[in-house]
Design a protein around this motif. Sequence first.
Motif, mmCIF file in Angstrom:
data_model
loop_
_atom_site.group_PDB
_atom_site.id
_atom_site.type_symbol
_atom_site.label_atom_id
_atom_site.label_comp_id
_atom_site.label_asym_id
_atom_site.label_seq_id
_atom_site.Cartn_x
_atom_site.Cartn_y
_atom_site.Cartn_z
ATOM 1 N N LYS A 179 0.658 -1.209 0.002
ATOM 2 C CA LYS A 179 0.007 0.000 -0.163
ATOM 3 C C LYS A 179 0.778 1.399 0.088
ATOM 4 O O LYS A 179 0.657 2.253 -0.679
ATOM 5 C CB LYS A 179 -0.992 -0.072 1.172
ATOM 6 N N ILE A 180 1.802 1.234 0.960
ATOM 7 C CA ILE A 180 2.571 2.485 0.954
ATOM 8 C C ILE A 180 3.422 2.666 -0.364
ATOM 9 O O ILE A 180 3.861 3.737 -1.021
ATOM 10 C CB ILE A 180 3.770 2.367 2.122
ATOM 11 N N ARG A 181 3.895 1.355 -0.883
ATOM 12 C CA ARG A 181 4.612 1.660 -2.012
ATOM 13 C C ARG A 181 3.995 1.907 -3.446
ATOM 14 O O ARG A 181 4.318 2.707 -4.095
ATOM 15 C CB ARG A 181 5.324 0.102 -2.396
ATOM 16 N N ASP A 210 3.926 5.388 -5.485
ATOM 17 C CA ASP A 210 4.057 5.404 -6.778
ATOM 18 C C ASP A 210 5.731 4.800 -7.266
ATOM 19 O O ASP A 210 6.108 5.421 -7.960
ATOM 20 C CB ASP A 210 3.901 6.577 -7.688
ATOM 21 N N ILE A 211 5.864 3.861 -6.608
ATOM 22 C CA ILE A 211 7.407 3.181 -6.784
ATOM 23 C C ILE A 211 7.065 1.792 -7.338
ATOM 24 O O ILE A 211 6.347 0.912 -6.681
ATOM 25 C CB ILE A 211 8.031 3.123 -5.442
ATOM 26 N N SER A 212 7.619 1.277 -8.280
ATOM 27 C CA SER A 212 7.485 -0.014 -8.712
ATOM 28 C C SER A 212 8.204 -0.903 -8.006
ATOM 29 O O SER A 212 9.336 -0.630 -7.163
ATOM 30 C CB SER A 212 8.050 0.071 -10.275
ATOM 31 N N LEU A 213 7.982 -2.083 -8.311
ATOM 32 C CA LEU A 213 8.738 -3.236 -7.330
ATOM 33 C C LEU A 213 10.276 -3.149 -7.861
ATOM 34 O O LEU A 213 11.172 -3.365 -7.082
ATOM 35 C CB LEU A 213 8.265 -4.680 -7.607
ATOM 36 N N SER A 214 10.430 -2.871 -9.192
ATOM 37 C CA SER A 214 11.716 -2.769 -9.574
ATOM 38 C C SER A 214 12.555 -1.629 -8.939
ATOM 39 O O SER A 214 13.759 -1.721 -8.705
ATOM 40 C CB SER A 214 11.789 -2.686 -11.112
#
Length: 67
Positions: free
Chosen positions: A17-19, A23-27
């Motif tokens: 949720k925080i990620r 707006d931060i991708s897993l990569s």
Amino acid sequence: MIDKDTFTLKLGAQLRKIRKEKDISLSELGLRGDFDKHALSKIENGKKEITVYSLQKICHSLEITIE
């Protein structure tokens, strides 16, 4: 007190949720914290437990406190 599996699921969901809010991708998160994006996906889905140190690194990469 919740059981370990429930805790792992809730922690992963909160990190996801925080990620996404940031707006931060897993990569990108993987690059920031020197993590494999597949491992991060497993953490977010509650399929992989993490150490406190790894949690600290993820939180630092998300620019949040561990609290």
